[in-house]
Motif scaffolding. Sequence first.
Motif, PDB file in Angstrom:
ATOM      1  N   LYS A   1       0.824  -1.201   0.000  1.00 55.81           N
ATOM      2  CA  LYS A   1       0.000   0.000   0.000  1.00 55.81           C
ATOM      3  C   LYS A   1       0.860   1.253   0.000  1.00 55.81           C
ATOM      4  O   LYS A   1       0.537   2.248  -0.668  1.00 55.81           O
ATOM      5  CB  LYS A   1      -0.915   0.001   1.225  1.00 55.81           C
ATOM      6  CG  LYS A   1      -1.987  -1.081   1.199  1.00 55.81           C
ATOM      7  CD  LYS A   1      -2.815  -1.045   2.471  1.00 55.81           C
ATOM      8  CE  LYS A   1      -3.879  -2.148   2.457  1.00 55.81           C
ATOM      9  NZ  LYS A   1      -4.680  -2.159   3.708  1.00 55.81           N
ATOM     10  N   SER A   2       1.979   1.187   0.739  1.00 55.04           N
ATOM     11  CA  SER A   2       2.873   2.341   0.806  1.00 55.04           C
ATOM     12  C   SER A   2       3.442   2.681  -0.567  1.00 55.04           C
ATOM     13  O   SER A   2       3.533   3.857  -0.944  1.00 55.04           O
ATOM     14  CB  SER A   2       4.014   2.060   1.786  1.00 55.04           C
ATOM     15  OG  SER A   2       4.947   3.113   1.784  1.00 55.04           O
TER      16      SER A   2
ATOM     17  N   GLN B   1       1.368   7.520  -6.275  1.00 57.84           N
ATOM     18  CA  GLN B   1       0.273   8.423  -6.637  1.00 57.84           C
ATOM     19  C   GLN B   1       0.558   9.838  -6.151  1.00 57.84           C
ATOM     20  O   GLN B   1       0.314  10.831  -6.884  1.00 57.84           O
ATOM     21  CB  GLN B   1      -1.040   7.912  -6.042  1.00 57.84           C
ATOM     22  CG  GLN B   1      -1.521   6.595  -6.640  1.00 57.84           C
ATOM     23  CD  GLN B   1      -2.784   6.104  -5.966  1.00 57.84           C
ATOM     24  OE1 GLN B   1      -3.533   6.898  -5.378  1.00 57.84           O
ATOM     25  NE2 GLN B   1      -3.030   4.798  -6.053  1.00 57.84           N
TER      26      GLN B   1
ATOM     27  N   ASP C   1       2.066   2.001  -3.496  1.00 52.04           N
ATOM     28  CA  ASP C   1       0.981   2.562  -4.321  1.00 52.04           C
ATOM     29  C   ASP C   1       0.699   4.016  -3.950  1.00 52.04           C
ATOM     30  O   ASP C   1       0.555   4.876  -4.831  1.00 52.04           O
ATOM     31  CB  ASP C   1      -0.289   1.728  -4.139  1.00 52.04           C
ATOM     32  CG  ASP C   1      -0.158   0.348  -4.756  1.00 52.04           C
ATOM     33  OD1 ASP C   1       0.690   0.183  -5.650  1.00 52.04           O
ATOM     34  OD2 ASP C   1      -0.894  -0.572  -4.337  1.00 52.04           O
ATOM     35  N   TYR C   2       0.613   4.287  -2.638  1.00 46.73           N
ATOM     36  CA  TYR C   2       0.286   5.639  -2.186  1.00 46.73           C
ATOM     37  C   TYR C   2       1.361   6.647  -2.594  1.00 46.73           C
ATOM     38  O   TYR C   2       1.061   7.739  -3.096  1.00 46.73           O
ATOM     39  CB  TYR C   2       0.102   5.664  -0.672  1.00 46.73           C
ATOM     40  CG  TYR C   2      -1.106   4.895  -0.183  1.00 46.73           C
ATOM     41  CD1 TYR C   2      -2.161   4.589  -1.037  1.00 46.73           C
ATOM     42  CD2 TYR C   2      -1.191   4.464   1.152  1.00 46.73           C
ATOM     43  CE1 TYR C   2      -3.263   3.883  -0.591  1.00 46.73           C
ATOM     44  CE2 TYR C   2      -2.296   3.760   1.601  1.00 46.73           C
ATOM     45  CZ  TYR C   2      -3.328   3.461   0.723  1.00 46.73           C
ATOM     46  OH  TYR C   2      -4.414   2.760   1.175  1.00 46.73           O
ATOM     47  N   THR C   3       2.622   6.292  -2.349  1.00 46.21           N
ATOM     48  CA  THR C   3       3.693   7.242  -2.641  1.00 46.21           C
ATOM     49  C   THR C   3       3.820   7.496  -4.143  1.00 46.21           C
ATOM     50  O   THR C   3       4.144   8.619  -4.569  1.00 46.21           O
ATOM     51  CB  THR C   3       5.039   6.737  -2.087  1.00 46.21           C
ATOM     52  OG1 THR C   3       5.277   5.403  -2.581  1.00 46.21           O
ATOM     53  CG2 THR C   3       5.048   6.743  -0.575  1.00 46.21           C
TER      54      THR C   3
END
Length: 459
Positions: free
Chosen positions: A403-404, A410, A406-408
């Motif tokens: 998840k980290s 984006q 993917d988030y970073t």
Amino acid sequence: MKNIIKIGVLAVTLGMFAACHVTKPYKKPAPINTQLFRDYNSIDTNSIAKLHWNEIFTDTLLQKLITEGISHNINLQTAYSVTGQAQAYYNQSKAAYYPGIDANAGLTWSGFSNAAGSKNVNNGREYSTGLTASWEADIWGKLKSAKKAQLASLLQSSANARAVQTALVADIANNYYYLMALDRQLLITEQSVKNWQTTVDVMKDLKNADVVTGAAVVQSEASKYAVKVTIPDLKQSIWQTENIINLLLARVPGPVARAKIDDQKPIARLTLGIPAQMLANRPDVLAAEYGFRNAYELTNMARTYFYPSFTLTGSGGYSSYVSFFGVGSLVGNLAAGLTQPIFNKGTNKTRLQVAKEQQKQALLNFQSTVLSAGQDVSNALMSYQAAGEKAITRVSQLDNLEKSVDYTQQLVRYGSANYTEVLTAQQNLLTAQLNSINDRLQQLQAIVYLYRSLGGGWQ
């Protein structure tokens, strides 16, 4: 003749009673402590050591490797050869109860000269053949102790051979699991290189859009190469591990067929049994106990040298002055004797003292082997438990790291995060993925270690 027979019967009869006092009956040594498994108390006598190795290792490819290794491994074949030698010595010790028999044949020439010393005036030839036999009565138990010592040596060599097989099965399984773990790590690393290339392409696009600087592009490329440079090392480790397995199987170097580590299904329930079962099942512990037994009987032997030996000797044959096949006469004799050592320069005393010290060393070796075996079981069990606990935590770690990433990714597109956060998240994810493979490997190898430490693998 009658008197000799009476002496012999009396000597043997007295020996049956005297041996009970000269030699001492063997007693199996007790371990220093029966609580050999740390923080483990159970009365359950079920143990995975009782299972055949193909019940522990259900992978059919691994089973084929182990079967081939047991049939061809050079160290195991050497151990069997040592056992064969011990068997020969034991057979020889049993033959010591029988008399030794020698055959002989001879020619004796005799003659003398006349007064002038120049001519033989009388000469003759005597031809003889015969048999000589000698038998020692085992009055004090020397021969019996020697036989017991050789039996213990035979049992020890047999246990050592089983220990070699136990180690062989474990070594093949460990290297097989390690090979599959390397395969998986190589696959993850190669996929990670592709992911890093995607990141490099994204950084280039963001640079063109003035979202990031050129530093982000070169840093992402450097990170990609940092991952890619580990691939040759992984391939080298795979190559070397295959060669190790081939060596264990007495093969020439070459590829090894294997499955995938994710498909491995370890045994569901690990049962240790009780420490006494390990002592009765683990080959190296048994070998150490037989080593002590051998030293014990050699000490008994050393005691018997202080007492007289009773021997019967006899000979019989044929003698002729014509030829071996001419007319002659039969000759024979029978004698009995007792030999009592009086002064032999301290040989018997030294022999007994050395034998006692060697017996003490054998006992210490047995105790050390037992303690080491208990430590092996405790360490293997803790390794398995630790790997299981890490695997549970690792699932959560991987989920959050994915998840980290993917988030970073984006956030950096919209300028809300620094590019180093993307690189760090990806690197952390790769490290966790590789560590998760190590967790799986640790769990599988811990089962192998536990099975071996309990004495399994030689059945």
